[in-house]
Design an enzyme around this catalytic site. Structure first.
Site, PDB file in Angstrom:
ATOM      1  NE  ARG A 257      -7.247   9.174  47.448  1.00  0.00           N
ATOM      2  CZ  ARG A 257      -7.388   7.855  47.333  1.00  0.00           C
ATOM      3  NH1 ARG A 257      -6.655   7.159  46.501  1.00  0.00           N
ATOM      4  NH2 ARG A 257      -8.261   7.216  48.092  1.00  0.00           N
TER       5      ARG A 257
ATOM      6  CB  VAL B 192      -1.771   0.668  38.619  1.00  0.00           C
ATOM      7  CG1 VAL B 192      -0.604   1.349  39.315  1.00  0.00           C
ATOM      8  CG2 VAL B 192      -3.083   0.939  39.330  1.00  0.00           C
TER       9      VAL B 192
ATOM     10  CB  SER C 265      -8.375  -5.791  51.781  1.00  0.00           C
ATOM     11  OG  SER C 265      -9.521  -5.428  52.525  1.00  0.00           O
TER      12      SER C 265
ATOM     13  CE1 TYR D 231      -9.756  -2.915  47.035  1.00  0.00           C
ATOM     14  CE2 TYR D 231     -10.644  -3.966  49.001  1.00  0.00           C
ATOM     15  CZ  TYR D 231      -9.706  -3.146  48.396  1.00  0.00           C
ATOM     16  OH  TYR D 231      -8.713  -2.562  49.156  1.00  0.00           O
TER      17      TYR D 231
ATOM     18  CE  LYS E 285      -6.420  -4.531  47.400  1.00  0.00           C
ATOM     19  NZ  LYS E 285      -5.132  -3.945  46.925  1.00  0.00           N
TER      20      LYS E 285
END
Length: 255
Positions: A16, A65, A147, A160, A164
């Site tokens: 997706r 993962v 990101s 998050y 990254k």
């Protein structure tokens, strides 16, 4: 279109969103593609069907993962599929894309959420790559997905974005370590993209969409097909001298 015969790419989280478009664009570049999915098997099989319809081979494997103790079993399955479905023992490109977000600011992020982000976004690209790079052909490529949030900050993506940032450092160390094996490693850093990521906020919240578009030099938010073609380029021989780089694909957000 550049045609690449018999090359194989593995895209984690390819059922997706951005991962799906990466897989489709890699097929357009001539790659045969293996994708992984966490729980959306039907969606993954639909991607496989679409790639096969374009004349390339494809296969979907389940992988969580977040569970590094499952990686040995996954690699064994992957080796088996390479042999049975692709008549190969090695592959050419790894895209560490799979991931989820947590929307919580620093005061509201739980330790459980933080640990989940570590497992998914740091441990996975570190240890899955560790187990897979011996199978990557010389001249191959790894793309780690980071990101735009590592360059600009929006409260609520704290944990998050920290992970990254780690991914970007990991990329440089992997590039140095794997250089003598002829394997390139780069970071792809998307900006705000219209997908179901984070509950689909950028896609579905018109006020947010408009606000981000106003922060972006090209005047809109990103779409999945803005991303996949860049990943396909980085995996291809067209990018053979691009190594240890962070490529931001954000339309010029907050510049």
């Amino acid at each position: 279109m550049t045609t690449i015969s018999n090359k194989i790419a593995l895209v984690t989280g390819g059922s997706r969103g951005l991962g799906k478009d990466m897989a489709l664009q890699l097929a357009k570049k001539g790659f045969n593609v293996v994708i992984t999915y966490h729980s959306k098997q039907t969606e993954a099989e639909n991607v496989v069907t679409e790639i096969k319809a374009s004349g390339h081979k494809a296969y979907a494997l389940q992988l969580d993962v977040a569970k590094s103790n499952s990686f040995d079993g996954f690699v064994a399955n992957f080796k088996s599929i390479l042999k049975s479905e692709f008549q190969a023992e090695t592959f050419d490109a790894l895209v560490n894309n799979a991931g989820v977000g947590v929307h919580a600011d620093m005061s509201n992020t739980s330790e459980e959420q933080f640990d989940s982000m570590v497992n998914i976004h740091l441990k996975a690209p570190f240890f899955l790559t560790q187990k897979l790079f011996p199978l990557i052909n010389k001249g191959g490529s790894i793309v780690n997905v980071a990101s735009g949030l590592t360059r600009f900050s929006f409260t609520g993506y704290d944990a998050y974005a920290v992970m990254k940032g780690g991914v970007e450092t990991l990329t440089r160390y992997q590039a140095k370590f794997l250089g003598d094996k002829g394997i390139r490693v780069n970071t792809l850093a998307p900006g705000a993209i219209e997908t179901d990521f984070g509950g689909g906020a950028v896609r579905d919240n018109q006020d947010l969409n408009t606000m981000i578009a106003g922060m972006t030099a090209l005047g809109r938010v990103g779409l999945p097909d803005d991303i996949g073609s860049v990943v396909a380029f980085l995996c291809s021989d067209d990018a053979k001298w691009v190594n240890a780089q962070r490529i931001e694909v954000s339309g010029g957000m907050l510049i």
